[in-house]
Design an enzyme around this catalytic site. Structure first.
Site, PDB file in Angstrom:
ATOM      1  N   ASP A  22       0.879  -1.180   0.000  1.00 46.28           N
ATOM      2  CA  ASP A  22       0.000   0.000   0.000  1.00 46.28           C
ATOM      3  C   ASP A  22       0.912   1.224   0.000  1.00 46.28           C
ATOM      4  O   ASP A  22       2.132   1.107   0.155  1.00 46.28           O
ATOM      5  CB  ASP A  22      -0.897  -0.010   1.254  1.00 46.28           C
ATOM      6  CG  ASP A  22      -1.840   1.195   1.290  1.00 46.28           C
ATOM      7  OD1 ASP A  22      -2.387   1.557   0.223  1.00 46.28           O
ATOM      8  OD2 ASP A  22      -2.022   1.789   2.367  1.00 46.28           O
ATOM      9  N   SER A  23       0.289   2.389  -0.112  1.00 47.48           N
ATOM     10  CA  SER A  23       1.084   3.617  -0.030  1.00 47.48           C
ATOM     11  C   SER A  23       1.528   3.890   1.409  1.00 47.48           C
ATOM     12  O   SER A  23       2.468   4.644   1.629  1.00 47.48           O
ATOM     13  CB  SER A  23       0.248   4.793  -0.531  1.00 47.48           C
ATOM     14  OG  SER A  23      -0.908   4.939   0.275  1.00 47.48           O
ATOM     15  N   CYS A  85      -4.348  -1.779  -1.724  1.00 49.21           N
ATOM     16  CA  CYS A  85      -4.504  -0.380  -2.094  1.00 49.21           C
ATOM     17  C   CYS A  85      -5.568  -0.311  -3.179  1.00 49.21           C
ATOM     18  O   CYS A  85      -5.388  -0.873  -4.263  1.00 49.21           O
ATOM     19  CB  CYS A  85      -3.169   0.148  -2.612  1.00 49.21           C
ATOM     20  SG  CYS A  85      -3.271   1.800  -3.303  1.00 49.21           S
ATOM     21  N   GLU A 162      -2.718   9.116   8.136  1.00 53.80           N
ATOM     22  CA  GLU A 162      -1.265   8.932   8.278  1.00 53.80           C
ATOM     23  C   GLU A 162      -0.719   9.762   9.447  1.00 53.80           C
ATOM     24  O   GLU A 162       0.253   9.379  10.070  1.00 53.80           O
ATOM     25  CB  GLU A 162      -0.553   9.312   6.971  1.00 53.80           C
ATOM     26  CG  GLU A 162      -0.744   8.301   5.849  1.00 53.80           C
ATOM     27  CD  GLU A 162       0.055   7.012   6.034  1.00 53.80           C
ATOM     28  OE1 GLU A 162       1.084   7.033   6.724  1.00 53.80           O
ATOM     29  OE2 GLU A 162      -0.383   5.975   5.483  1.00 53.80           O
ATOM     30  N   CYS A 194     -11.062   2.771   0.249  1.00 53.48           N
ATOM     31  CA  CYS A 194      -9.631   3.025   0.469  1.00 53.48           C
ATOM     32  C   CYS A 194      -9.255   2.307   1.753  1.00 53.48           C
ATOM     33  O   CYS A 194      -9.992   2.378   2.744  1.00 53.48           O
ATOM     34  CB  CYS A 194      -9.378   4.521   0.604  1.00 53.48           C
ATOM     35  SG  CYS A 194      -7.712   4.932   1.183  1.00 53.48           S
ATOM     36  N   HIS A 196      -7.151   2.902   3.925  1.00 48.39           N
ATOM     37  CA  HIS A 196      -6.886   3.747   5.104  1.00 48.39           C
ATOM     38  C   HIS A 196      -8.163   3.999   5.927  1.00 48.39           C
ATOM     39  O   HIS A 196      -8.088   4.305   7.113  1.00 48.39           O
ATOM     40  CB  HIS A 196      -6.345   5.118   4.670  1.00 48.39           C
ATOM     41  CG  HIS A 196      -4.877   5.132   4.349  1.00 48.39           C
ATOM     42  ND1 HIS A 196      -4.364   4.580   3.190  1.00 48.39           N
ATOM     43  CD2 HIS A 196      -3.816   5.636   5.039  1.00 48.39           C
ATOM     44  CE1 HIS A 196      -3.043   4.768   3.181  1.00 48.39           C
ATOM     45  NE2 HIS A 196      -2.695   5.408   4.283  1.00 48.39           N
TER      46      HIS A 196
END
Ligand code: DGL
Length: 218
Positions: A22-23, A85, A162, A194, A196
């Site tokens: 993932d990012s 992701c 994040e 997403c 996240h």
């Protein structure tokens, strides 16, 4: 340029690992589910935090990043890769599948299947790139043509997650703003488009009516 992969090694070194990427911390929500279901697998987790967020990048960039990460994963001898992701799954899955010889799993189709299991008025919150790609709308309608789909791009969520600003009043105000059109549409199901976003569940639950089902493609 690939930076600082986080390596998580588990037992059974004789078996080849599963790669997840993932990012950033989003894919950890997928890793958590994977551990629950396949606790004895070895896993390599790659977080591309140097180039985060992915959700405002072009399709070419997302394909290029995916190519670099998968090439590295292949050198680590992974037996398969889970793209944890949605942005990569939406914009790069097909291209990367045609370039690599190992199984590559994405999140969009499993998420779409899980969503129509829950309801027919489906809201999707996602990165701007995933929302603009219409990947979720197309997948949901392919699985269930009678469903209705509303997608909202949420550019501020990934940076807030994040930065671990999960419960701040600002984050809640932004969440309210993003959910407003979905509440107006009277959705019965909301998909985390997403990886996240499951980290935001407590505030999303506060805003959503209790009968709206939350679907985590992980
Ligand atoms: N967590 C990723 C996704 O599911 C990427 C988010 C981002 O970096 O913008 O789309």
């Amino acid at each position: 340029m690939i930076n600082n992969p986080i390596l998580i090694s588990r037992t059974q070194p004789q078996s080849r690992p599963i790669g997840i990427f993932d990012s950033g911390v989003g894919g950890l929500t997928v890793l958590r589910e994977l551990y629950k279901q396949l606790p004895s697998e070895s896993i390599i987790y790659f977080a591309d935090t140097a180039r985060l967020p992915y959700g405002t990048r072009s399709a070419d960039e997302i394909v290029q990043f995916g190519f670099e990460i998968l090439s590295w994963m292949v050198r680590q001898e992974v037996k398969m890769v889970v793209m944890a992701c949605n942005t990569s799954s939406a914009l790069a899955l097909e291209t990367l599948r045609s370039e690599f010889d190992i199984p590559i799993l994405g999140l969009i189709l499993p998420g779409a299947r899980a969503a129509v299991h829950q309801g027919r008025r489906v809201g999707v919150i996602a990165t701007p790139a995933t929302a603009a790609s219409n990947a979720y709308r197309n997948a949901i309608l392919e699985v269930e043509p009678t469903a209705q789909v509303w997608q909202v791009g949420c550019p501020e969520f990934v940076p807030l997650v994040e930065q671990n600003r999960l419960c701040e009043p600002y984050t809640k105000a932004i969440a309210r703003q993003y959910l407003e059109p979905l509440l107006a549409a009277q959705i019965d199901t909301l998909v985390y488009g997403c990886t996240h976003y499951p980290h935001l569940e407590p505030i999303l639950r506060e805003i959503l009516p209790p009968d709206v089902k939350l679907v985590d493609p992980a």
